[in-house]
Design an enzyme around this catalytic site. Structure first.
Site, short mmCIF file in Angstrom:
data_model
loop_
_atom_site.label_atom_id
_atom_site.label_comp_id
_atom_site.label_asym_id
_atom_site.label_seq_id
_atom_site.Cartn_x
_atom_site.Cartn_y
_atom_site.Cartn_z
N ASP A 1 -1.29 -0.92 6.18
CA ASP A 1 -1.50 -0.29 7.61
C ASP A 1 -2.85 -0.59 8.04
O ASP A 1 -3.13 -0.75 9.03
CB ASP A 1 -1.24 0.93 7.70
CG ASP A 1 -2.56 2.03 6.80
OD1 ASP A 1 -2.49 1.44 5.56
OD2 ASP A 1 -3.08 2.64 7.31
N ASP B 1 0.86 -1.17 0.04
CA ASP B 1 -0.15 -0.19 0.07
C ASP B 1 0.95 1.34 0.00
O ASP B 1 2.20 1.17 0.31
CB ASP B 1 -1.02 0.05 1.24
CG ASP B 1 -1.88 1.17 1.44
OD1 ASP B 1 -2.13 1.67 0.28
OD2 ASP B 1 -2.30 1.48 2.47
N ASP C 1 -0.15 4.87 1.39
CA ASP C 1 -0.31 5.74 2.45
C ASP C 1 -0.09 5.02 3.78
O ASP C 1 -0.61 3.97 4.07
CB ASP C 1 -1.49 6.61 2.46
CG ASP C 1 -1.86 7.12 1.28
OD1 ASP C 1 -1.21 8.21 1.13
OD2 ASP C 1 -2.89 7.07 0.21
#
Length: 497
Positions: free
Chosen positions: A335, A46, A48
């Site tokens: 995250d 990912d 961000d």
């Protein structure tokens, strides 16, 4: 025999293994499942909060802008603007009772942790919590919204419990509730929840977060040089890399150029932007579309995912068909446990790595001598209570009551070392939190940042610590296993930081 506090502390120190407070460090990769990196050929990311770690300085900006939307777009009272962002109020992984307007922490067994229920900014007494939930701390988080177990449905479309990921969202929710309660203004907590959620969503949909970060990359992006080192290391060992992000290409391009350089795309075999996760992992409708050099959409049918190209949207099923990247040879990092990792692990058999920045602060607390003393005495006291409870004479009953009171005081002290309102994100009093349970369920390994990988050779095997089950005897030195020893390349890692 009564002991003074100093004598008790000396005795407790004897129970703590030498050097135990210095065994943990935040650069460790922790394993929930055995993972041999030598078997991993493909690494996915990912963007961000994974490749790009962001400063907490973003949180007050998100909060302030969403608060403005709440006032100007949703016409909430102007007086709410007086409530400033509270940096250390909420923690990750809390639940919000939409019907009652309560923020709380729940453990892995769906029990509320006493002392962690807030109405607005004020704690709700435990007695009132029991009354609100029918004489129990248990909340039945049914899983009829999907296997994530995120919410409980009360009616056809009304949900009661929601686990909230965004710290600014939880804080604004608490602040708005507090305003209506303290000013004795009647309101519906369900409407408030929807409005706050939409106001937070508007901050992202209107691109404010992207604009803030791009205007000051040095301020908001952390550890960019470590991300660069991770990517260089993986590629130099012949690993294939891919990126799947919900962010737009212009934003990703600027951030990656800042961290890695203008040729950052050379590291990745596949780059997918505006993927619309988690739907990317579950839907099979949206096709991939290619972007040209100006970021404009092309119209041709996508028959292959080629290096050097940028793709938009798409779905995992086409991704698997076009790349052939399946099973445990793929390790994907993200995250968000639900949006990034759950489907990949449970439905597709990918290896998954969770990025949990809070580990840095948590391991700092756990490594202190004060925490070790508190926890050692708490465990010892619990063992003493377990043995004394069978005695019914008045003196034993009185001692047991005193110990119970002291045990509760120790629990509160230990909780407050992490966060005075909600404690650790990983534990309630003694059970794992709901967040911890999901972390163990949806991630093979977890770490504070991607840079933790630099501490390990790419043939390294991560072994989960084998702690005894309740019916097993503790016959092994589990505390000296993985996660509690010095990471193999920590000295080399320190040169990058």
């Amino acid at each position: 025999t009564c002991m003074s506090p100093a004598q008790l502390q000396s005795c407790l120190k004897l129970l703590i293994p030498p050097g135990a407070c210095h065994l943990l460090n935040s650069s460790t990769v922790y394993a929930n499942n055995e993972v041999n990196l030598d078997e991993v050929d493909i690494y996915g990311f990912d963007y961000d909060y994974t490749l790009a770690l962001y400063s907490n300085a973003l949180n007050p900006l998100i909060y302030n802008t969403a608060r403005t939307f709440l006032i100007e777009h949703f016409k909430y009272p102007e007086a709410i603007r007086k409530y400033d962002y509270i940096p250390n109020f909420a923690v990750r992984g809390l639940h919000y009772d939409i019907q009652k307007g309560l923020l709380m922490k729940i453990d892995a067994f769906h029990y509320i942790q006493p002392g962690t229920v807030y109405r607005g900014l004020s704690p709700v007494p435990d007695e009132e919590v029991l009354q609100l939930y029918g004489g129990t701390y248990h909340v039945p988080l049914q899983q009829d919204s999907g296997f994530y177990g995120k919410v409980r449905h009360i009616g056809p479309k009304v949900k009661q419990f929601m686990d909230i990921f965004s710290i600014p969202e939880m804080t604004l929710m608490a602040v708005a509730n507090d305003f209506f309660i303290t000013n004795d203004i009647e309101y519906d907590p369900l409407h408030l929840f929807k409005d706050v959620s939409e106001a937070i969503g508007m901050v992202h949909l209107k691109g404010y977060m992207y604009k803030w970060i791009m205007q000051d990359l040095d301020k908001f992006i952390l550890r960019g040089e470590e991300t660069d080192a991770v990517l260089h290391r993986l590629v130099s060992h012949g690993k294939k890399l891919f990126l799947i992000t919900n962010s737009p290409f212009s934003f990703v391009d600027k951030g990656m150029t800042h961290m890695v350089g203008k040729n950052w795309r050379d590291f990745f075999d596949v780059v997918i932007v505006q993927a619309d996760k988690p739907h990317f992992f579950t839907d099979c409708i949206k096709p991939f579309r290619r972007l040209d050099g100006n970021g404009d959409l092309r119209w041709e049918k996508i028959n292959s995912l080629d290096k050097g190209q940028i793709y938009k949207q798409g779905n995992l099923f086409d991704f698997l068909r076009l790349t052939g990247w399946r099973g445990s040879k793929v390790l994907y990092f993200g995250d968000h446990l639900y949006s990034d990792l759950a489907d990949l692990m449970l439905r597709h058999g990918w290896r998954t790595g969770a990025i949990v920045p809070e580990l840095e602060q948590e391991t700092r607390v756990v490594s202190t001598s004060r925490y070790a003393l508190n926890l050692t005495w708490l465990q010892a006291l619990t063992g003493l209570m377990e043995r004394l409870q069978v005695h019914r004479d008045p003196e034993s009953v009185q001692i047991l009551q005193e110990w119970q009171k002291e045990r509760e005081e120790l629990r509160v002290m230990t909780k407050n070392m992490f966060n005075p309102h909600f404690g650790s994100i990983f534990r309630t009093c003694h059970n794992p939190t709901y967040f911890s349970r999901r972390l163990c369920r949806f991630s093979d390994i977890y770490m504070a940042s991607l840079s933790c990988l630099l501490n390990y050779d790419l043939t390294y095997t991560f072994y989960p610590r084998r702690t005894p089950l309740q019916h097993e005897a503790p016959l092994w030195m589990d505390q000296l296993c993985t996660g509690c020893r010095k990471t193999p390349f920590l000295e080399e890692m320190s040169q990058i930081r």
